[in-house]
Design an enzyme around this catalytic site. Structure first.
Site, PDB file in Angstrom:
ATOM      1  N   TYR A   1      -8.592  -7.548  -2.486  1.00 25.68           N
ATOM      2  CA  TYR A   1      -9.061  -6.625  -1.462  1.00 25.68           C
ATOM      3  C   TYR A   1     -10.220  -5.793  -2.029  1.00 25.68           C
ATOM      4  CZ  TYR A   1      -4.981  -7.723   1.422  1.00 25.68           C
ATOM      5  OH  TYR A   1      -4.031  -8.360   2.193  1.00 25.68           O
TER       6      TYR A   1
ATOM      7  N   HIS B   1      -0.452 -14.870  -2.407  1.00 26.78           N
ATOM      8  CA  HIS B   1      -1.279 -14.543  -1.253  1.00 26.78           C
ATOM      9  C   HIS B   1      -1.420 -15.706  -0.275  1.00 26.78           C
ATOM     10  CE1 HIS B   1      -4.741 -11.593  -0.177  1.00 26.78           C
ATOM     11  NE2 HIS B   1      -4.142 -12.028   0.904  1.00 26.78           N
TER      12      HIS B   1
ATOM     13  N   SER C   1      -1.932  -8.224  10.422  1.00 32.01           N
ATOM     14  CA  SER C   1      -2.647  -8.069  11.693  1.00 32.01           C
ATOM     15  C   SER C   1      -1.673  -7.841  12.839  1.00 32.01           C
ATOM     16  CB  SER C   1      -3.533  -9.288  11.976  1.00 32.01           C
ATOM     17  OG  SER C   1      -4.443  -9.047  13.034  1.00 32.01           O
ATOM     18  N   PRO C   2      -0.736  -6.901  12.688  1.00 29.12           N
ATOM     19  CA  PRO C   2       0.307  -6.721  13.703  1.00 29.12           C
ATOM     20  C   PRO C   2      -0.213  -6.199  15.035  1.00 29.12           C
ATOM     21  CG  PRO C   2       0.389  -4.925  12.135  1.00 29.12           C
ATOM     22  CD  PRO C   2      -0.588  -5.936  11.586  1.00 29.12           C
ATOM     23  N   LEU C   3      -1.387  -5.575  15.034  1.00 29.75           N
ATOM     24  CA  LEU C   3      -1.921  -5.009  16.265  1.00 29.75           C
ATOM     25  C   LEU C   3      -2.843  -5.977  16.995  1.00 29.75           C
ATOM     26  CD1 LEU C   3      -2.684  -1.417  14.933  1.00 29.75           C
ATOM     27  CD2 LEU C   3      -0.746  -2.129  16.333  1.00 29.75           C
TER      28      LEU C   3
END
Length: 298
Positions: free
Chosen positions: A60, A135, A215-217
């Site tokens: 990241y 990952h 990316s839950p939203l």
């Protein structure tokens, strides 16, 4: 292993109890990242709101020479926090890279994973990483070999618990056979607009593994809410309709939807601003009725 038992306000990861909403720290270090002062304030706001799981990774970062940028940032944020952090679980990942041109690479070589975990532990300032995650499976390396390296890291005391990410049901079963009780989590893409991985969520529920949707939203223009310049916000989904009726944000409705799917689900929404994660964390206390859940279809 039995299925997870948890209250609406908490979730279980291995032998630890954490807040039901985590923080995905990636936006604090990649393209479009905020200034460091704001990034650290965002982590502090998460802790203030009861978030006790922070998800990071060595990859990241934005530029090619910034390996571990997000891990170092999270470490500085924890060190500068005014309250206690003993109950915070930092989950990091290894096995991906960023050359600096916006692309992502994958490297599941066992030697690489062992070196990556040791470097991550040093950046996080810990003797043993709380949760270390593969990952992404490397198609050039047998999956069992990559997972075997994670088992060696547990045996060596470099990591306490292990997770895997971007995997299918067969890979989850393989990892479970190799790691046994040391496998505690799976991190796959999952959201109201992306339910193709529900079969892996169901398997995790049955095995007692935490399921961390990344990316839950997705599907409710989350990026437009965090960064109004990035896209035109959508305001006419069922999530927005219910949010207006309940007097909460669509983010909170979406995350409450996640929590209602299974006691295994532990969403890790990203954030660039303190207000964003404070808002998301409040979803831990939002309970939706069966009738409300039935309306939430995209």
């Amino acid at each position: 292993m039995t299925a997870i038992s948890a209250t609406p306000l908490t979730r279980t990861v291995g032998d630890l109890t954490v807040g039901a909403i985590g923080l995905g720290a990636m936006p604090l270090s990649v393209e479009g990242r905020p200034a460091e002062e704001q990034a650290i304030a965002t982590v502090h706001a998460a802790l203030d709101a009861g978030v006790t799981l922070i998800d990071t990774a060595d990859s990241y970062h934005w530029h090619a020479d910034e390996l571990g940028h997000n891990e170092r940032l999270v470490t500085r944020a924890l060190e500068s926090y005014g309250g206690g952090t003993d109950g915070v679980l930092v989950a990091t990942k290894g096995g991906r890279g960023r050359p600096g041109d916006g692309s992502w690479t994958v490297n599941g070589d066992p030697d690489h994973l062992r070196r990556a975990a040791q470097a991550s532990a040093a950046r996080l300032g810990v003797e043993a990483i709380g949760l270390y995650q593969l990952h992404k499976p490397d198609p050039a390396v047998p999956f069992a070999d990559s997972v075997g390296a994670l088992r060696e890291l547990v045996d060596a005391g470099t990591v306490r618990m292990v997770g895997i990410s971007n995997v299918d049901r067969a890979q989850i079963r393989t990892a479970h056979e190799i790691l046994g009780r040391h496998l505690v989590s799976v991190q796959n893409r999952f959201s109201p607009a992306h339910t193709a991985t529900r079969d892996t969520l169901d398997l995790c529920t049955g095995l007692g593994l935490a399921f961390l949707p990344w990316s839950p939203l997705g599907g409710i223009s989350a990026s437009a809410v965090d960064d109004p310049a990035s896209a035109a916000p959508t305001t006419d989904t069922p999530f927005h309709t219910l949010a207006r009726a309940r007097g909460v944000s669509p983010h909170q409705v979406c995350l409450a939807w996640h929590l209602a799917q299974s006691p295994a689900v532990l969403p890790i929404p990203g954030a660039r601003r303190p207000a964003s994660i404070s808002n998301s964390a409040a979803a831990a206390g939002l309970v939706l009725t069966a009738e409300e859940l039935a309306t939430l279809q995209l």
